[in-house]
Design a protein around this motif. Sequence first.
Motif, mmCIF file in Angstrom:
data_model
loop_
_atom_site.group_PDB
_atom_site.id
_atom_site.type_symbol
_atom_site.label_atom_id
_atom_site.label_comp_id
_atom_site.label_asym_id
_atom_site.label_seq_id
_atom_site.Cartn_x
_atom_site.Cartn_y
_atom_site.Cartn_z
ATOM 1 N N TRP A 43 1.514 34.060 -33.786
ATOM 2 C CA TRP A 43 2.542 34.955 -34.322
ATOM 3 C C TRP A 43 3.861 34.229 -34.550
ATOM 4 O O TRP A 43 4.914 34.850 -34.631
ATOM 5 C CB TRP A 43 2.754 36.130 -33.378
ATOM 6 C CG TRP A 43 1.613 37.081 -33.380
ATOM 7 C CD1 TRP A 43 0.634 37.175 -32.435
ATOM 8 C CD2 TRP A 43 1.312 38.046 -34.376
ATOM 9 N NE1 TRP A 43 -0.255 38.146 -32.794
ATOM 10 C CE2 TRP A 43 0.139 38.704 -33.980
ATOM 11 C CE3 TRP A 43 1.920 38.426 -35.571
ATOM 12 C CZ2 TRP A 43 -0.437 39.713 -34.743
ATOM 13 C CZ3 TRP A 43 1.349 39.430 -36.321
ATOM 14 C CH2 TRP A 43 0.180 40.065 -35.911
ATOM 15 N N LEU A 58 6.767 35.248 -36.930
ATOM 16 C CA LEU A 58 7.734 36.283 -36.539
ATOM 17 C C LEU A 58 9.104 35.691 -36.226
ATOM 18 O O LEU A 58 10.105 36.406 -36.272
ATOM 19 C CB LEU A 58 7.225 37.066 -35.328
ATOM 20 C CG LEU A 58 6.035 37.986 -35.566
ATOM 21 C CD1 LEU A 58 5.618 38.647 -34.262
ATOM 22 C CD2 LEU A 58 6.339 39.019 -36.617
ATOM 23 N N LEU A 81 4.869 36.644 -25.675
ATOM 24 C CA LEU A 81 3.638 36.177 -26.318
ATOM 25 C C LEU A 81 3.154 34.846 -25.757
ATOM 26 O O LEU A 81 1.945 34.627 -25.619
ATOM 27 C CB LEU A 81 3.844 36.046 -27.830
ATOM 28 C CG LEU A 81 3.970 37.343 -28.620
ATOM 29 C CD1 LEU A 81 4.286 37.036 -30.067
ATOM 30 C CD2 LEU A 81 2.698 38.168 -28.516
ATOM 31 N N ASN A 124 2.063 30.364 -29.986
ATOM 32 C CA ASN A 124 2.842 31.063 -30.995
ATOM 33 C C ASN A 124 4.044 30.193 -31.304
ATOM 34 O O ASN A 124 5.045 30.217 -30.599
ATOM 35 C CB ASN A 124 3.272 32.441 -30.480
ATOM 36 C CG ASN A 124 2.073 33.291 -30.136
ATOM 37 O OD1 ASN A 124 1.353 33.737 -31.005
ATOM 38 N ND2 ASN A 124 1.828 33.488 -28.845
#
Length: 99
Positions: free
Chosen positions: A8, A11, A50, A73
């Motif tokens: 991710w 993001l 995360l 991440n």
Amino acid sequence: MFIIWQGWGVLSIIIPLICMIPFAGLFGGFGLGIGLLVGAAVNAFVGHKLNNQPGKTYIDPATGGEVVFRKKNTLFFVPMQYVSVLWALIAIFALLNVH
């Protein structure tokens, strides 16, 4: 231009940009810097959550050694929470240069 991320990590770009939108035009030019600081804080929180998830532990039957696999991440191979430091520095620079 290429954007390299894992998991991710993308993001780290999206969160600060979205957080800047509500502050745009507020406070006589200070809004974007404040929005970027908020985005950096949110990104640091999300990145910390995360990247600190428990991983899967595998044990090698021959040696008995443990290997822990975790999802990464990252943005440009830098963990999300550390990219927030860059966003915060950019925000401080933007706040200091408002006329």
